[in-house]
Design a protein around this motif. Structure first.
Motif, PDB file in Angstrom:
ATOM      1  N   LEU A 205       8.521   9.779   2.553  1.00  0.00           N
ATOM      2  CA  LEU A 205       8.299   8.318   3.478  1.00  0.00           C
ATOM      3  C   LEU A 205       7.301   7.493   2.612  1.00  0.00           C
ATOM      4  N   GLY A 206       6.392   7.828   2.127  1.00  0.00           N
ATOM      5  CA  GLY A 206       5.503   6.938   1.262  1.00  0.00           C
ATOM      6  C   GLY A 206       5.985   6.863  -0.006  1.00  0.00           C
ATOM      7  N   SER A 209       8.511   3.897   0.975  1.00  0.00           N
ATOM      8  CA  SER A 209       7.852   2.815   1.537  1.00  0.00           C
ATOM      9  C   SER A 209       7.162   2.073   0.024  1.00  0.00           C
ATOM     10  N   LEU A 210       6.628   2.756  -0.943  1.00  0.00           N
ATOM     11  CA  LEU A 210       6.183   2.033  -2.188  1.00  0.00           C
ATOM     12  C   LEU A 210       7.261   1.611  -2.817  1.00  0.00           C
ATOM     13  N   ALA A 212      10.211   0.504  -1.940  1.00  0.00           N
ATOM     14  CA  ALA A 212      10.649  -0.604  -1.354  1.00  0.00           C
ATOM     15  C   ALA A 212       9.759  -1.714  -1.538  1.00  0.00           C
ATOM     16  N   GLY A 213       8.712  -1.777  -1.238  1.00  0.00           N
ATOM     17  CA  GLY A 213       7.644  -2.851  -1.710  1.00  0.00           C
ATOM     18  C   GLY A 213       7.849  -3.419  -3.115  1.00  0.00           C
ATOM     19  N   THR A 235       2.594  -4.857   2.822  1.00  0.00           N
ATOM     20  CA  THR A 235       2.706  -3.941   3.898  1.00  0.00           C
ATOM     21  C   THR A 235       3.072  -2.708   3.557  1.00  0.00           C
ATOM     22  N   LEU A 236       4.312  -2.798   2.838  1.00  0.00           N
ATOM     23  CA  LEU A 236       5.078  -1.450   2.564  1.00  0.00           C
ATOM     24  C   LEU A 236       4.228  -0.966   1.334  1.00  0.00           C
ATOM     25  N   ILE A 239       1.361   1.100   2.939  1.00  0.00           N
ATOM     26  CA  ILE A 239       1.483   1.982   3.828  1.00  0.00           C
ATOM     27  C   ILE A 239       2.088   3.375   2.990  1.00  0.00           C
ATOM     28  N   GLY A 240       2.749   2.929   1.796  1.00  0.00           N
ATOM     29  CA  GLY A 240       3.296   3.934   0.785  1.00  0.00           C
ATOM     30  C   GLY A 240       1.987   4.269  -0.052  1.00  0.00           C
TER      31      GLY A 240
END
Length: 638
Positions: A205-206, A209-210, A212-213, A235-236, A239-240
């Motif tokens: 997930l990390g 998320s990274l 996607a950012g 934000t992504l 979180i990542g």
């Protein structure tokens, strides 16, 4: 509040734990000075002079910056307090064994907070006044037309004391609640952190998320969309970063532990084992350092690029000293060419040089899709740096094209009110318009198009001081002359002085630069304190471990190598991550700066390179100092 033995105990505790208390007080004093310096500027009476536009710009940006500083300094104070509380656990336990109850412990803690607050005011207020004075001097040097009458404002000092006091009150209440909810006797025991097992789903997930950012940052080509999705991407990435440091690093360390050839070496064995069983604390700190370092790099590089490119942006947008924008309605019987004699006479009356007057006429259309189409005549090709070109009817050269969301970028035609234009060439000239639009050049005469908008450029130095009022007076003189000559026509006139436009941008961007510097200093102090406290805390925790290792035969030379390897990994991994974050954020930030009239990417690239170099030097100095303190604590009397 101060009462005999409890005051002495509070003072002795501060002295005894000087490695913790002195950085806490210094950090608090620096935050006080930082806040006071900008708060003092925000209430200077000279900035409220409505005739000084650059002062108003400065005031606007500084006022926005101080709100961000207020929010972040609360976060920083809570972090500093968490370190303070962590190192007071055993001390509170000892006091409890000696017969003190929670009421006495709370009184000692409040006495310590009051002492730290008073010291922060004594140190921070004079330092803040000096920083405010220095900032005013530098701002006036950066923007020559900016005039700021410096003064020490009591309201700013009062405001700073209240806000810093509010921070101390908040952390004191939190500390009291924490003390009430815990048993001080249990804090005497030393307990390590529980092992964090590999968690592939959260690590994945990390990574997603990274990714996607990063994907948002590198794929957006529309400045408007870039501004809208900037905080989503941030934000992504945050979180990542946290998930990968916490759970991704767990996966990596477990893999290293299973690698016998790597793990069963003295320094690798100690470092991997130590980091695994302190991973939760390490991961959160390392992720915080990486995010804060990224904030420093992004904030400083972007604001410095804006300031450095302000004059270039003005020179690109305004080729001459005076620019007059004239517009008539689409249904008007008057044409732009009929207005030129009146404009020329008025320009001569106010002192402008009309011998080389340049007229660039255009017509704009606003389509139902939201796209703006602006057409220019081929007679103005030289104004765009192009060679003369011969176009037939319904042919066009596209100067700038920013598509709508989802629209194809490589189009070969466009439609305007039922007329189809074939694109024969894409020039891609820089434009300050961030909205979806098409700027194209056609032959007005062959297409039967009458321009309704003209940009008229002239040179010449006008007598007297140029300010906002004078600029408006000149605009009014053109408007009145045209209204007198053509009383029944709706004619819009706007006058822009190049020096005044440069002053506006420099005033705003210099304020943004200083707010960026203030925020970067706040982030940098946070990074320094997090790294310092992390090394101090781990030094005390590792002291007994290294003592045991030395007793079983580990030499001091080997201990130093182990420490160096561990500190290097802890320090430079976040710096590397921050630089990677900045590289991926570059396309997104470039689009945002483009929307703010910085069309040249090389200015931002240079600003990023210089910022990374300066920050890396500061980072290395902190690394050396912190590693030295860690080694002294971990090996003393070992």
């Amino acid at each position: 509040m101060f009462n005999g033995i409890y005051l002495r105990l509070a003072t002795q505790s501060i002295k005894k734990n000087h490695r913790i208390s002195i950085p806490f007080i210094c950090g608090s004093a620096f935050i006080t000075a930082l806040y006071l310096s900008i708060a003092n500027i925000c209430v200077l009476p000279s900035l409220y002079d409505t005739t000084r536009f650059s002062g108003q710009q400065l005031l606007l940006v500084m006022s926005m910056g101080i709100v961000v500083i207020r929010i972040f300094m609360f976060i920083l104070f809570f972090y500093l307090n968490s370190v303070w509380l962590k190192n007071k656990k055993q001390e509170n336990g000892v006091f409890t064994i000696l017969g003190m109850d929670r009421k006495h412990l709370i009184q000692i803690q409040l006495d310590q907070m009051i002492i730290c607050y008073l010291l922060s005011m004594v140190i921070g207020i004079p330092l803040g006044i000096l920083m405010s004075f220095a900032t005013v001097q530098i701002l006036e040097w950066m923007v020559p037309s900016l005039i700021i009458d410096f003064a020490i404002m009591p309201s700013a000092i009062r405001d700073s004391a209240l806000w810093i006091g509010a921070c101390y009150l908040a952390i004191s209440l939190y500390s009291i609640v924490t003390l009430i909810r815990t048993n001080p006797l249990e804090q005497v025991k030393k307990t390590g952190e529980k092992k964090i097992r590999s968690n592939w789903p959260l690590a994945l997930l990390g990574f997603l998320s990274l990714g996607a950012g990063y994907w948002i940052a590198i794929t957006i080509e529309d400045p408007v969309t870039a501004v809208m999705l900037f905080f989503v991407a941030v934000t992504l990435v945050i979180i990542g970063t946290y998930l990968l440091f916490l759970y991704g690093s767990t996966v990596i360390l477990n893999a290293l532990q299973k690698n016998r050839r790597y793990f069963y070496k003295t320094n690798h064995f100690i470092n991997v084992s130590t980091m695994k069983y302190r991973l939760k604390q390490n991961a959160a700190s390392l992720a915080s350092i990486a995010i804060l370092s990224t904030m420093v790099l992004v904030t400083l590089s972007s604001t410095s690029a804006l300031f450095a490119g302000a004059r270039t942006a003005v020179d690109q947008a305004y080729k001459t000293q005076h620019t007059l924008n004239v517009q008539v309605s689409d249904d008007s019987a008057i044409q732009i060419d009929q207005l030129l004699p009146t404009i020329q006479n008025t320009a001569q009356q106010v002192g402008m040089d009309t011998s080389n007057m340049q007229v660039n006429s255009s017509k704009s259309y606003y389509l139902d899709s939201g796209m703006q189409v602006t057409l220019y005549d081929i007679s103005n090709a030289a104004d765009f740096g192009l060679d003369p070109v011969n176009l037939e009817a319904n042919q066009a050269v596209v100067l700038q094209f920013i598509p709508l969301q989802g629209q194809e970028e490589n189009v070969d035609r466009f439609d305007v009110e039922g007329r189809h234009f074939e694109i024969v060439e894409h020039v891609d000239k820089p434009s300050a318009n961030p909205m979806p639009h098409i700027d194209a050049m056609i032959d007005f005469s062959k297409n039967g198009i009458v321009p309704t908008y003209s940009t008229i450029q002239m040179n010449g130095d006008l007598e007297g001081v140029m300010d906002e009022e004078r600029e408006q007076e000149i605009a009014n003189s053109f408007g009145q002359a045209l209204q007198t000559q053509f009383p029944n026509e709706a004619i819009y006139v706007n006058y822009v002085n190049k020096n005044m436009m440069a002053e506006r941008l420099l005033g705003m961007y210099s304020a943004m630069l200083f707010v960026g510097i203030y925020l970067s200093l706040l982030f940098l102090v946070s990074v320094i304190l997090i790294m310092y406290y992390k090394q101090i805390s781990e030094g005390y925790e590792d002291h007994d471990r290294f003592a045991i290792l030395q007793k079983v035969g580990l030499e001091k030379k080997q201990i130093r190598k182990v420490i160096n390897d561990q500190v290097i990994a802890v320090f430079f991994l976040p710096l590397l991550v921050a630089i990677v974050h900045l590289c991926f954020a570059f396309p997104l930030i470039k689009q945002i700066l483009y929307a703010m009239s910085l069309p040249y990417a090389w200015v931002f690239i240079l600003a990023c390179a210089v910022t990374i170099l300066i920050f890396a030097i500061c980072y290395f100095v902190v690394y050396k100092l912190s590693a030295r303190v860690y080694y002294q604590i971990a090996t003393q009397q070992a």
